[in-house]
Design an enzyme around this catalytic site. Structure first.
Site, PDB file in Angstrom:
ATOM      1  CG  ASN A  44     -29.886  21.618  59.288  1.00 59.49           C
ATOM      2  OD1 ASN A  44     -30.309  22.327  59.622  1.00 59.49           O
ATOM      3  ND2 ASN A  44     -28.774  20.952  59.340  1.00 59.49           N
ATOM      4  CG  HIS A 130     -22.223  21.064  52.371  1.00 57.21           C
ATOM      5  ND1 HIS A 130     -21.294  20.221  52.217  1.00 57.21           N
ATOM      6  CD2 HIS A 130     -22.384  21.775  53.675  1.00 57.21           C
ATOM      7  CE1 HIS A 130     -21.560  19.376  53.798  1.00 57.21           C
ATOM      8  NE2 HIS A 130     -22.496  20.439  54.156  1.00 57.21           N
ATOM      9  CD  GLU A 174     -24.591  25.106  50.093  1.00 54.28           C
ATOM     10  OE1 GLU A 174     -25.265  25.173  51.154  1.00 54.28           O
ATOM     11  OE2 GLU A 174     -23.428  24.505  50.550  1.00 54.28           O
ATOM     12  CB  SER A 178     -25.990  25.332  54.653  1.00 51.75           C
ATOM     13  OG  SER A 178     -24.460  25.406  54.616  1.00 51.75           O
ATOM     14  CG  ASP A 203     -26.135  20.432  47.989  1.00 49.82           C
ATOM     15  OD1 ASP A 203     -27.655  20.074  48.212  1.00 49.82           O
ATOM     16  OD2 ASP A 203     -25.463  20.165  48.478  1.00 49.82           O
ATOM     17  CG  HIS A 206     -29.676  23.841  53.698  1.00 47.14           C
ATOM     18  ND1 HIS A 206     -29.794  23.258  55.044  1.00 47.14           N
ATOM     19  CD2 HIS A 206     -28.049  23.336  54.020  1.00 47.14           C
ATOM     20  CE1 HIS A 206     -28.853  22.869  55.918  1.00 47.14           C
ATOM     21  NE2 HIS A 206     -27.773  22.497  54.779  1.00 47.14           N
ATOM     22  CE  LYS A 237     -28.699  19.079  56.502  1.00 45.32           C
ATOM     23  NZ  LYS A 237     -27.279  19.252  55.110  1.00 45.32           N
TER      24      LYS A 237
HETATM   25  C1  LIG Z   1     -26.196  18.494  54.858  1.00 43.69           C
HETATM   26  C2  LIG Z   1     -25.150  19.433  53.516  1.00 43.69           C
HETATM   27  C3  LIG Z   1     -24.977  18.229  52.968  1.00 43.69           C
HETATM   28  C4  LIG Z   1     -24.842  16.555  53.411  1.00 43.69           C
HETATM   29  O1  LIG Z   1     -25.559  15.961  53.295  1.00 43.69           O
HETATM   30  P1  LIG Z   1     -25.981  14.838  53.958  1.00 43.69           P
HETATM   31  O2  LIG Z   1     -26.991  14.076  53.797  1.00 43.69           O
HETATM   32  O3  LIG Z   1     -26.291  15.011  55.848  1.00 43.69           O
HETATM   33  O4  LIG Z   1     -24.774  14.044  54.228  1.00 43.69           O
HETATM   34  C5  LIG Z   1     -24.669  18.559  51.537  1.00 43.69           C
HETATM   35  N1  LIG Z   1     -24.529  19.487  50.948  1.00 43.69           N
HETATM   36  C6  LIG Z   1     -25.059  20.233  52.008  1.00 43.69           C
HETATM   37  C7  LIG Z   1     -25.543  21.813  51.329  1.00 43.69           C
HETATM   38  C8  LIG Z   1     -25.598  19.775  52.791  1.00 43.69           C
HETATM   39  O5  LIG Z   1     -25.966  21.115  53.803  1.00 43.69           O
END
Ligand SMILES: *Cc1c(COP(=O)(O)O)cnc(C)c1O
Length: 384
Positions: A44, A130, A174, A178, A203, A206, A237
């Protein structure tokens, strides 16, 4: 505990045992595992910033000036100037009044949701949200209601049905998903949250660094910055580092600082990480061609696969190719690995049955010629 052996045996029998591979080397999108080099489609690190010299230099300088550890929770040892600076930068980046840094995206979602919601509240979450968002909802004790993926009409029916049955309601999604690589209808979710007087948490794990004129995320691109109450973003990411934050208005951030246990009871991120995060925000602003090239390459790859008749989803740098059965996903991923691509199968229960897939995570490191060759190799593997 008897269950430990039993559940592991079951996993093994179902062919779903998870393994962690040891990466011996990682440079410019190529990883080495067990002495073999692969073009990496599992990372990522979308913009390739994990190897950017500015981030490395910032991290090294911070270690020399501040040492390796932060020493304590922010509330005990205070904010170092670096922590303050990265929060100011993150707030400006996201177009919000303030930001609060969390130690990871997972912790941020747990910490934000469990602080904001309680037993009398309801959380409406996209069906594909997520795990960290769902875990946060569970920890909060609020009633969790899932709405159909990217379906504002379904959400509207649920909101109408539940109206009056709760103290507060929070909508959770999100922005770029993801596992499907598609985008939430943020503008419509903002309208719904206004109409039904709820809050909205987006969120952007990504999307941060990738979308919108300034690269801050999908909320920027969709004009939903003001409408979304909380924007969660990660540094882990596309920003090539580690950690996360919530950007929101001053009152919400003040509240989280006081009530969010994931923030209060955990040692602050190390100075080197925070300094790299700050440098990453500067690189996103200074090098927009990284996200532009990535988006062009993603479009190219997706269109080439669709043209050949493959079931490809989404519209972003995450390109899922649906192959059906778990078995087929595992076999085709193995065949692609033999051809030198590190591609991982995503299977039930991570995704619905019959929707097992190969998830191609494209990064700035991949060039057109490599993607063209990959399309041909996919053809060779999947056509048989
Ligand atoms: C990866 C991810 C997280 C967690 O983030 P980290 O910094 O890896 O703990 C939270 N929400 C989504 C949608 C993710 O893909």
């Amino acid at each position: 505990m008897e269950k430990i052996g039993r559940l592991l045996a079951q996993r093994r029998q179902d062919g779903l045992m998870r393994t962690v591979h040891t990466i011996e080397e990682r440079t410019a999108g190529v990883i080495t595992i067990a002495g073999r080099r692969y073009l990496d489609f599992s990372s990522n690190d979308y913009l390739g910033l994990a190897e950017h010299p500015n981030l490395a230099a910032a991290g090294r300088d911070a270690i020399l000036r501040w040492g390796t550890g932060a020493g304590a929770s922010r509330l005990l040892s205070g904010s170092q100037t670096l922590h303050r600076a990265v929060e100011e930068a993150a707030a400006v980046f996201k177009g919000k009044e303030r930001a609060l840094v969390y130690n990871s995206g997972y912790q941020a979602n747990l910490g934000i949701i469990s602080a904001l919601c309680g037993k009398q509240d309801v959380i409406f979450a996209d069906r594909l949200a997520h795990a960290s968002l769902l875990d946060g909802a569970q920890l909060s004790g609020a009633r969790l209601i899932r709405f159909a993926h990217n379906d504002p009409e379904h959400l509207r029916r649920l909101l109408a049905r539940e109206r009056g049955n709760y103290r507060d309601a929070l909508i959770v999604t999100e922005s770029v998903f993801s596992m499907d690589g598609d985008c939430a209808p943020l503008a419509e979710l903002v309208l719904l949250k206004q109409e039904y007087d709820c809050s909205l948490l987006v969120d952007e794990a990504h999307a941060t660094g990738l979308f919108g004129a300034r690269g801050s995320g999908l909320a920027e691109q969709a004009g939903a910055t003001a409408g979304a109450d909380m924007l969660m973003g990660t540094f882990s990411k596309a920003l090539g580092s580690f950690g996360a934050y919530c950007a929101a208005d001053q009152a919400i951030i003040e509240y989280l600082r006081n009530f969010s246990r994931a923030f209060i009871y955990s040692t602050a991120l190390p100075p080197a990480v925070i300094a790299a995060n700050l440098a990453a925000l500067e690189v996103v602003a200074a090098e927009p061609e990284r996200r532009r090239v990535l988006q062009e390459n993603s479009d190219f790859f997706r269109v080439e696969l669709i043209r050949r008749g493959y079931a490809v989803r989404g519209s972003t740098q995450i390109v899922p190719l649906i192959v059906g059965e778990n078995e087929r996903a595992v076999r085709s991923a193995q065949a692609l690995q033999e051809k030198g691509y590190w591609v991982v199968p995503i299977r039930y229960p991570s995704v619905p049955r019959q929707e097992a897939r190969l998830r191609f995570s494209l990064t700035y490191h991949h060039c057109r010629a490599q993607l063209q060759k990959l399309v041909e190799d996919i053809d060779a593997v999947l056509a048989v």
